[in-house]
Design an enzyme around this catalytic site. Structure first.
Site, short mmCIF file in Angstrom:
data_model
loop_
_atom_site.label_atom_id
_atom_site.label_comp_id
_atom_site.label_asym_id
_atom_site.label_seq_id
_atom_site.Cartn_x
_atom_site.Cartn_y
_atom_site.Cartn_z
N SER A 157 0.83 -1.20 0.00
CA SER A 157 0.00 0.00 0.00
C SER A 157 0.88 1.27 0.00
CB SER A 157 -0.97 -0.04 1.20
OG SER A 157 -1.94 0.97 1.09
N ASP A 251 -9.95 -3.06 -5.75
CA ASP A 251 -9.08 -2.07 -5.11
C ASP A 251 -8.99 -0.85 -6.00
OD1 ASP A 251 -7.11 -0.63 -3.81
OD2 ASP A 251 -5.56 -2.15 -4.00
N HIS A 281 -8.18 -4.60 -1.22
CA HIS A 281 -6.94 -3.98 -0.74
C HIS A 281 -6.58 -4.52 0.65
CE1 HIS A 281 -3.94 -0.75 -0.75
NE2 HIS A 281 -4.23 -0.56 0.53
#
Length: 310
Positions: A157, A251, A281
């Site tokens: 991320s 995502d 995600h």
């Protein structure tokens, strides 16, 4: 789009975090942390870890955690790891489980960096901390039994953004050689114009509203979005290290990862690209014992082990 059944069952607890108040978000992250995850149980006795302090480029002391596999002697590959958390949340415990897995299953030394967080510390301070972690690992490689020619940078991320940016910095500054960049559902572009980013406003864990809030925290001003803040803006991707990139279907960041991988390939960079159908995600971090999470965590460790071996 069909969600993986185990992830679907867990998704009722996976509302996107409210990061409008970073202090509150950090408090929630600590409350929901799993201190007895399967990774901690299953790697017990196989990995030794210890915290240490290094000095960042501006003289600030930052923490690192060094994970060393107990079952392998001699010099090993190294992974410098940057945790996720939207640039505003996270610490050395945040992705402790993933670092344990990498050390135990890939047989590498992992150096996790406790970089400074936004909004108190805007770009580029957190990035410079991460770069300092790479430099420290390279300069102290022999002391921690790491082969300086087999060092990777990795992150999930926001940590994936930092890993990609560190790779760009190392190239442009003539810094330590990086053998591999591991980018897991990475944040890459503040412009937020991809189809997945525009479409996904109600996906579990992360959506485009949270993403916009994150960039406001990270950047002091929108014009601060250089290629080192948002690697997706980089036009020249040549001479970068090989990449392992993981994108996930549900995502908003999905298309940023796919586009970056495609452009790396076009620039002559070796890329291992995976797209995980039915996942959202952070799935392997937030639902680590789901079969799909275990599969892809194993794939990451296996690739690191194969790619970074002699």
């Amino acid at each position: 789009m069909t969600m993986d059944p185990e992830l679907d069952a867990a998704s009722v607890l996976m509302a996107p975090p409210d990061i409008s108040d970073p202090e509150a978000a950090r408090f929630v992250a600590v409350l929901t942390r799993d201190h007895r995850s399967s990774a901690i149980v299953e790697t017990e006795g196989r990995v030794t870890f210890a915290d240490s302090i290094i000095t960042a480029v501006d003289g600030t002391e930052i923490g690192v955690r060094i994970y060393t596999p107990n079952f392998s002697r001699g010099v090993k590959a190294g992974v410098v790891y940057f945790h996720g958390g939207a640039f505003v949340v996270g610490d050395l415990d945040y992705e402790h489980a993933r670092c344990l897995r990498y050390a135990a299953d890939a047989g590498c030394v992992v150096v996790s960096v406790d970089y400074r967080l936004a909004p108190e510390h805007k770009f580029p301070l957190g990035l410079e901390d991460c770069y300092s972690g790479l430099v420290w690992t390279y300069q102290n490689a022999r002391d921690i039994n790491v082969d300086p020619a087999r060092i990777a940078v990795a992150g999930a991320s926001a940590g994936g953004c930092l890993a990609a940016a560190v790779a760009l910095l190392a190239r442009d500054r003539g810094g330590p050689p990086i053998a591999l960049q591991i980018l897991l559902y990475p944040v890459l572009d503040d412009r937020m114009g991809t189809p997945s980013m525009l479409a996904f406003n109600d996906t579990p864990v992360w959506n485009n509203v949270s993403n916009a809030e994150m960039w406001k925290h990270y950047l002091a001003l929108p014009e601060d979005a250089s290629i080192y803040a948002a690697p997706g803006r980089a036009e020249d991707l040549s001479d970068l290290p090989s990449a392992y990139i993981l994108a996930v279907e549900l995502d908003p960041l999905r298309d940023e990862a796919l586009d970056y991988a495609t452009r790396l390939l076009a620039a002559g960079v070796k890329v291992e690209l995976h797209h995980v159908a039915g996942a959202y995600h952070g799935f392997d971090h937030d639902v680590p014992d789901a079969a799909i999470s275990r599969r892809w965590m194993n794939d990451q460790s296996s690739y690191v082990r194969r790619f970074l071996r002699h």
